[in-house]
Design a protein around this motif. Structure first.
Motif, mmCIF file in Angstrom:
data_model
loop_
_atom_site.group_PDB
_atom_site.id
_atom_site.type_symbol
_atom_site.label_atom_id
_atom_site.label_comp_id
_atom_site.label_asym_id
_atom_site.label_seq_id
_atom_site.Cartn_x
_atom_site.Cartn_y
_atom_site.Cartn_z
ATOM 1 N N THR A 154 0.757 -1.361 0.080
ATOM 2 C CA THR A 154 -0.047 0.004 -0.078
ATOM 3 C C THR A 154 0.903 1.173 0.046
ATOM 4 O OG1 THR A 154 -1.812 -1.029 1.143
ATOM 5 C CG2 THR A 154 -1.951 1.303 1.225
ATOM 6 N N ASN A 155 2.016 1.297 0.704
ATOM 7 C CA ASN A 155 2.939 2.161 0.630
ATOM 8 C C ASN A 155 3.422 2.589 -0.472
ATOM 9 O OD1 ASN A 155 4.307 4.356 2.701
ATOM 10 N ND2 ASN A 155 6.148 3.449 1.644
ATOM 11 N N VAL A 156 3.843 1.474 -1.405
ATOM 12 C CA VAL A 156 4.308 1.939 -2.736
ATOM 13 C C VAL A 156 3.071 2.427 -3.718
ATOM 14 C CG1 VAL A 156 4.922 0.741 -4.789
ATOM 15 C CG2 VAL A 156 5.843 0.203 -2.525
ATOM 16 N N LEU A 157 1.795 1.937 -3.653
ATOM 17 C CA LEU A 157 1.089 2.499 -4.227
ATOM 18 C C LEU A 157 0.516 3.928 -3.970
ATOM 19 C CD1 LEU A 157 -1.311 -0.700 -4.486
ATOM 20 C CD2 LEU A 157 -0.052 0.137 -6.129
ATOM 21 N N ARG A 158 0.648 4.256 -2.726
ATOM 22 C CA ARG A 158 0.306 5.451 -2.261
ATOM 23 C C ARG A 158 1.427 6.703 -2.488
ATOM 24 N NH1 ARG A 158 -1.401 5.495 3.778
ATOM 25 N NH2 ARG A 158 -3.070 4.266 2.782
ATOM 26 N N HIS A 159 2.686 6.285 -2.270
ATOM 27 C CA HIS A 159 3.719 7.277 -2.359
ATOM 28 C C HIS A 159 4.751 7.058 -3.316
ATOM 29 C CE1 HIS A 159 2.254 8.799 1.421
ATOM 30 N NE2 HIS A 159 2.393 7.477 1.948
ATOM 31 N N GLY A 160 4.564 5.661 -4.209
ATOM 32 C CA GLY A 160 5.758 5.548 -5.022
ATOM 33 C C GLY A 160 5.916 6.207 -6.258
ATOM 34 N N GLY A 161 4.845 6.436 -7.117
ATOM 35 C CA GLY A 161 4.868 7.106 -8.211
ATOM 36 C C GLY A 161 5.882 6.687 -9.414
ATOM 37 N N GLY A 162 6.496 5.794 -9.072
ATOM 38 C CA GLY A 162 7.471 5.229 -10.286
ATOM 39 C C GLY A 162 7.061 4.220 -11.119
ATOM 40 N N ARG A 163 7.754 3.470 -11.866
ATOM 41 C CA ARG A 163 7.399 2.513 -12.765
ATOM 42 C C ARG A 163 7.782 0.984 -12.395
ATOM 43 N NH1 ARG A 163 9.156 5.602 -18.317
ATOM 44 N NH2 ARG A 163 8.071 7.509 -18.221
ATOM 45 N N ARG A 164 8.732 0.962 -11.497
ATOM 46 C CA ARG A 164 9.237 -0.381 -11.181
ATOM 47 C C ARG A 164 9.167 -0.680 -9.916
ATOM 48 N NH1 ARG A 164 12.636 2.076 -14.505
ATOM 49 N NH2 ARG A 164 14.108 2.373 -12.921
ATOM 50 N N ALA A 165 9.063 -1.969 -9.515
ATOM 51 C CA ALA A 165 9.240 -2.525 -8.040
ATOM 52 C C ALA A 165 9.509 -3.910 -8.093
ATOM 53 C CB ALA A 165 7.872 -2.432 -7.606
ATOM 54 N N ALA A 166 10.392 -4.224 -6.915
ATOM 55 C CA ALA A 166 10.875 -5.606 -6.872
ATOM 56 C C ALA A 166 10.468 -6.138 -5.427
ATOM 57 C CB ALA A 166 12.460 -5.577 -7.043
ATOM 58 N N LEU A 167 10.394 -7.380 -5.406
ATOM 59 C CA LEU A 167 9.572 -8.066 -3.980
ATOM 60 C C LEU A 167 10.372 -9.221 -3.747
ATOM 61 C CD1 LEU A 167 5.849 -8.009 -4.496
ATOM 62 C CD2 LEU A 167 7.244 -6.362 -3.381
ATOM 63 N N THR A 168 10.871 -9.347 -2.970
ATOM 64 C CA THR A 168 11.791 -10.393 -2.285
ATOM 65 C C THR A 168 11.472 -11.071 -1.072
ATOM 66 O OG1 THR A 168 13.836 -9.677 -3.694
ATOM 67 C CG2 THR A 168 14.279 -11.382 -2.371
ATOM 68 N N LEU A 169 11.141 -12.669 -1.059
ATOM 69 C CA LEU A 169 10.910 -13.152 0.215
ATOM 70 C C LEU A 169 11.842 -14.321 0.217
ATOM 71 C CD1 LEU A 169 9.314 -13.604 2.906
ATOM 72 C CD2 LEU A 169 7.687 -14.825 1.405
ATOM 73 N N ALA A 170 12.839 -14.169 1.090
ATOM 74 C CA ALA A 170 13.921 -15.507 0.966
ATOM 75 C C ALA A 170 14.285 -15.948 2.518
ATOM 76 C CB ALA A 170 15.078 -14.876 0.248
ATOM 77 N N ARG A 171 14.819 -16.971 2.680
ATOM 78 C CA ARG A 171 15.464 -17.511 3.763
ATOM 79 C C ARG A 171 16.812 -17.063 4.225
ATOM 80 N NH1 ARG A 171 14.100 -21.288 7.598
ATOM 81 N NH2 ARG A 171 12.261 -21.913 6.353
ATOM 82 N N VAL A 172 17.323 -16.637 5.233
ATOM 83 C CA VAL A 172 18.613 -16.235 5.314
ATOM 84 C C VAL A 172 18.812 -16.820 6.910
ATOM 85 C CG1 VAL A 172 18.530 -13.850 4.345
ATOM 86 C CG2 VAL A 172 17.587 -14.153 6.691
ATOM 87 N N ASP A 173 20.220 -16.711 7.362
ATOM 88 C CA ASP A 173 20.601 -17.343 8.284
ATOM 89 C C ASP A 173 19.950 -17.079 9.536
ATOM 90 O OD1 ASP A 173 22.605 -18.623 6.974
ATOM 91 O OD2 ASP A 173 24.148 -17.022 7.090
ATOM 92 N N SER A 174 19.425 -15.585 9.663
ATOM 93 C CA SER A 174 18.804 -15.510 10.879
ATOM 94 C C SER A 174 17.235 -15.511 10.978
ATOM 95 C CB SER A 174 19.086 -13.786 10.922
ATOM 96 O OG SER A 174 18.838 -13.172 9.895
ATOM 97 N N GLY A 175 16.869 -16.039 9.753
ATOM 98 C CA GLY A 175 15.463 -16.282 9.826
ATOM 99 C C GLY A 175 14.907 -16.230 8.098
ATOM 100 N N TRP A 176 13.987 -14.899 8.234
ATOM 101 C CA TRP A 176 13.275 -14.871 6.889
ATOM 102 C C TRP A 176 13.383 -13.402 6.528
ATOM 103 C CZ3 TRP A 176 11.153 -18.126 3.361
ATOM 104 C CH2 TRP A 176 10.940 -19.506 3.732
ATOM 105 N N ARG A 177 13.838 -12.957 5.368
ATOM 106 C CA ARG A 177 14.002 -11.693 4.853
ATOM 107 C C ARG A 177 13.044 -11.288 3.885
ATOM 108 N NH1 ARG A 177 18.488 -8.210 4.288
ATOM 109 N NH2 ARG A 177 18.415 -6.860 2.308
ATOM 110 N N PHE A 178 12.193 -10.077 4.070
ATOM 111 C CA PHE A 178 11.371 -9.541 2.911
ATOM 112 C C PHE A 178 11.895 -8.219 2.533
ATOM 113 C CE2 PHE A 178 7.741 -6.632 2.000
ATOM 114 C CZ PHE A 178 7.470 -7.385 1.015
ATOM 115 N N GLU A 179 12.106 -8.080 1.260
ATOM 116 C CA GLU A 179 12.451 -6.814 0.912
ATOM 117 C C GLU A 179 11.553 -6.566 -0.297
ATOM 118 O OE1 GLU A 179 16.427 -4.886 -1.280
ATOM 119 O OE2 GLU A 179 16.439 -6.946 -0.256
#
Length: 405
Positions: free
Chosen positions: A321-346
């Protein structure tokens, strides 16, 4: 012939997953529409050149040209009516098709007289007729019949000497004979796409109906059982109240416990239906951003469904929602991956005119508090070109553990 259907709902009123499909259907219609009108315009242009080559006055050639353009525009009305049809309704919408048909007849007669060609008389009339909303299976028989009639007229023109025997004239006649079949072929592909889109929508509605029935059945079974038990306990307490108050009080305590069990069962049922696997959450976020017109690159771990959904689910929804409300750009990247300390979402997006601090607010403050309670970390990366939110949480969902405790 079929009557027109109501105008489809605007793209903005559709669910995010359906917007892209609706746009694809609309784009396919415009491809079909442009192909048909281009074929007609090219044929009209060639026929006008043929008429100009005949020994007629300038007024006659002008009438043929202007009449041809008017007829060409009238076929667009028939195409628009073809798009807005309902298979289930019957009847002939004479009020809408009478005008274009009269224009086709008038142009065919005028052009045929000046060109001394029966084929030119029939061509605009036949083309307008095949654009009507014929019932299923009728259009093809009509096209075959009218194509045979045009072939006969082409040979009659040749036998009368109205058309020269040169290959260019016969090529023009062949093009005029085949254009109804080419038009129907284009409309057939459009019909196939519409049928597939309706099947997809029906399948989605059926799935939603089945899910609602399943929820209703679970609620009925859960609440029906508890309410029946509570009713029996209260009835027994009422009977025991006069001769054994202690036993009646015990039944009231049991009824209160049954009420608590019913409430807890309802909460558990709602929690089960609200919980969405993290892989589906990221996929839904990708579809939503794509529906908004962004180019989205999503990377989802194979075992993403085992990630802590209570902690990361709200984060994915809030940051999208934050990207849709404030982004105003043309591209986005989503990442959900497992890391050593647990899970990382970017989640990272570009911005047309980024303003430092513009993305931060109550939404990200709530994300920060939730992640802190889950024992994770929140990092915000902001520069002149991109804005990113990186969340890392332990593999064990501490929020879910506390709720179960």
């Amino acid at each position: 012939m079929r009557s027109p259907s109501p105008v489809p709902a605007p793209v903005g009123d559709l669910a995010p997953g359906a917007r892209q499909l609706a746009r694809g259907v609309t784009a396919t219609w415009w491809y079909t529409f442009s192909a048909v009108v281009f074929l007609e315009l090219f044929l009209l242009f060639v026929w006008v050149l043929y008429v100009l080559a005949e020994p007629i006055d300038d007024i006659g050639a002008l009438l043929v040209g202007i009449g041809g353009l008017v007829w060409w525009l009238s076929t667009m009305l028939l195409l628009a009516d073809y798009r807005r049809r309902l298979d289930a309704e019957s009847g002939i919408p004479w009020a809408r098709i009478a005008g274009p048909l009269l224009v086709a007849v008038a142009f065919g007669v005028v052009a045929g007289v000046f060109a001394d060609s029966l084929l030119l008389v029939a061509m605009p009339i036949v083309q307008s007729i095949v654009l009507l909303n014929w019932p299923r299976g009728v259009r093809y028989r009509v096209v075959l019949l009218l194509t045979a009639v045009m072939i006969v007229m082409a040979f009659i023109d040749g036998a009368r000497g109205a058309a020269a025997a040169g290959p260019e004239v016969w090529g023009l006649s062949l093009y005029a004979v085949l254009i109804p079949s080419a038009t129907v072929s284009s409309l057939w592909w459009w019909d196939v796409l519409v049928a597939l889109d309706r099947a997809r929508a029906s399948e989605a509605r059926l799935a939603a109906t089945q899910e609602r029935l399943r929820v209703a059945t679970d609620v009925h079974d859960l609440q029906g059982h508890h309410l029946q038990v509570i009713a029996l306990q209260l009835e027994l307490a009422e009977r025991l109240m006069a001769r054994d108050p202690e036993a009646a009080l015990e039944q009231l305590r049991l009824a209160r416990g049954s009420v608590d069990d019913a409430m807890q069962g309802t909460r558990d049922l709602a929690t089960r239906f609200r919980s969405i696997p993290l892989g589906d959450e990221v996929a839904n976020a990708r579809d939503l951003l794509q529906a908004a017109g962004l180019e989205v690159d999503a990377t989802i771990a194979a075992d993403a469904d085992s990630a802590p959904s209570n902690a990361l689910g709200p984060v994915i929804r809030e940051t999208t929602t934050n990207v849709l409300r404030h982004g105003g750009g043309r591209r986005a990247a989503l990442t959900l991956a497992r890391v050593d300390s647990g899970w990382r979402f970017e989640i990272v997006n570009d911005a047309e005119r980024p303003v430092p601090g513009d993305h931060t607010g109550s939404g990200l403050d709530g994300v920060r508090r939730r992640i802190a309670e889950a024992g994770g970390t929140l990092e915000i990366r902001e520069d002149d070109a991109e804005f990113g939110v990186i969340v890392t949480v332990p593999a064990r969902d501490t929020t879910s553990t506390d709720e179960e405790a």
